[in-house]
Design a protein around this motif. Structure first.
Motif, short mmCIF file in Angstrom:
data_model
loop_
_atom_site.label_atom_id
_atom_site.label_comp_id
_atom_site.label_asym_id
_atom_site.label_seq_id
_atom_site.Cartn_x
_atom_site.Cartn_y
_atom_site.Cartn_z
N UNK A 21 38.36 -52.20 8.16
CA UNK A 21 39.50 -51.42 8.66
C UNK A 21 39.34 -49.95 8.26
N UNK A 22 39.09 -49.69 6.95
CA UNK A 22 39.02 -48.32 6.45
C UNK A 22 37.88 -47.53 7.09
N UNK A 23 36.66 -48.10 7.10
CA UNK A 23 35.53 -47.29 7.57
C UNK A 23 35.63 -47.03 9.07
N UNK A 24 36.13 -48.00 9.84
CA UNK A 24 36.24 -47.77 11.28
C UNK A 24 37.42 -46.87 11.64
N UNK A 25 38.49 -46.96 10.85
CA UNK A 25 39.63 -46.06 11.09
C UNK A 25 39.19 -44.62 10.83
N UNK A 26 38.38 -44.41 9.78
CA UNK A 26 37.87 -43.08 9.48
C UNK A 26 36.98 -42.59 10.63
N UNK A 27 36.13 -43.49 11.13
CA UNK A 27 35.24 -43.13 12.24
C UNK A 27 36.04 -42.78 13.50
N UNK A 28 37.15 -43.50 13.74
CA UNK A 28 38.01 -43.19 14.88
C UNK A 28 38.54 -41.75 14.75
N UNK A 29 39.00 -41.39 13.54
CA UNK A 29 39.54 -40.04 13.31
C UNK A 29 38.48 -38.97 13.57
N UNK A 30 37.27 -39.19 13.02
CA UNK A 30 36.17 -38.23 13.21
C UNK A 30 35.88 -38.06 14.70
N UNK A 31 35.84 -39.17 15.44
CA UNK A 31 35.46 -39.10 16.84
C UNK A 31 36.57 -38.56 17.74
N UNK A 32 37.84 -38.78 17.34
CA UNK A 32 38.94 -38.15 18.08
C UNK A 32 38.84 -36.63 17.90
N UNK A 33 38.53 -36.18 16.67
CA UNK A 33 38.34 -34.75 16.43
C UNK A 33 37.20 -34.21 17.30
N UNK A 34 36.07 -34.94 17.36
CA UNK A 34 34.93 -34.52 18.19
C UNK A 34 35.33 -34.44 19.66
N UNK A 35 36.12 -35.42 20.10
CA UNK A 35 36.55 -35.45 21.51
C UNK A 35 37.42 -34.23 21.83
N UNK A 36 38.35 -33.91 20.91
CA UNK A 36 39.21 -32.74 21.10
C UNK A 36 38.35 -31.48 21.15
N UNK A 37 37.36 -31.37 20.24
CA UNK A 37 36.45 -30.22 20.24
C UNK A 37 35.72 -30.13 21.57
N UNK A 38 35.23 -31.25 22.04
CA UNK A 38 34.52 -31.32 23.32
C UNK A 38 35.38 -30.73 24.43
N UNK A 39 36.63 -31.14 24.48
CA UNK A 39 37.51 -30.70 25.55
C UNK A 39 37.83 -29.22 25.42
N UNK A 40 38.11 -28.75 24.20
CA UNK A 40 38.45 -27.34 23.98
C UNK A 40 37.25 -26.44 24.30
N UNK A 41 36.09 -26.76 23.73
CA UNK A 41 34.94 -25.86 23.84
C UNK A 41 34.33 -25.89 25.24
N UNK A 42 34.42 -27.03 25.91
CA UNK A 42 33.84 -27.08 27.25
C UNK A 42 34.71 -26.33 28.26
N UNK A 43 36.01 -26.33 28.01
CA UNK A 43 36.94 -25.64 28.92
C UNK A 43 36.72 -24.13 28.86
N UNK A 44 36.32 -23.66 27.68
CA UNK A 44 36.16 -22.22 27.47
C UNK A 44 34.99 -21.64 28.24
N UNK A 45 34.02 -22.50 28.62
CA UNK A 45 32.80 -21.97 29.25
C UNK A 45 32.98 -21.77 30.76
#
Lengths: 86, 86
Positions: B62-86
């Motif tokens: 539970x702990x390690x996958x929940x942490x991985x979910x958080x990291x990847x949601x952050x990456x997804x948000x970054x993806x959307x923000x940075x790609x929109x800027x280009x």
């Protein structure tokens, strides 16, 4: 839902998400963005998950982490081959 | 070895190996190399692992996958923000 089916579906999804990076590295013959040390840490962690799965006798954990170990060993080999060439 | 300690060590190692990519994306403000679809597939897979961990009552999963979910949601948000800027 049967927990084994759930685990297998989860394992397939997390495994599938690793393929594009492997394909990209193999295609572009470029592994500059990958850190060998981090891949080694990851392989160690994944191997411990396989061990955990064996102790707990949980097939989905064993299979998905064993697959991830294979993918990351391939990435590590690519890292070493392509970095040496530069 | 106690299986919970084994799982926690495994979880820490696989979690630690994700940090450099997150730091790199946040630092360079560039997520071009990341595929949003694959991150979505990964988040789905990791969420199913959390569910699997809850059903099996296994804290390390539970702990390690929940942490991985958080990291990847952050990456997804970054993806959307940075790609929109280009």
């Amino acid at each position: 839902m049967n927990e084994n089916i759930l685990g297998i579906v989860a394992g397939i999804l997390t495994s599938v998400s690793m393929i594009p990076q492997l394909v990209k590295v193999l295609k572009e013959k470029n592994a500059e963005d990958l850190s060998s040390i981090m891949i080694l840490v990851l392989i160690t962690g994944l191997s411990l998950w396989v061990w955990y799965g064996i102790i707990k006798d949980e097939i989905p954990i064993i299979l998905s982490n064993a697959f991830a170990v294979l993918v990351n060993i391939t990435l590590l080999i690519c890292c070493m081959i392509y970095k040496k060439k530069k």
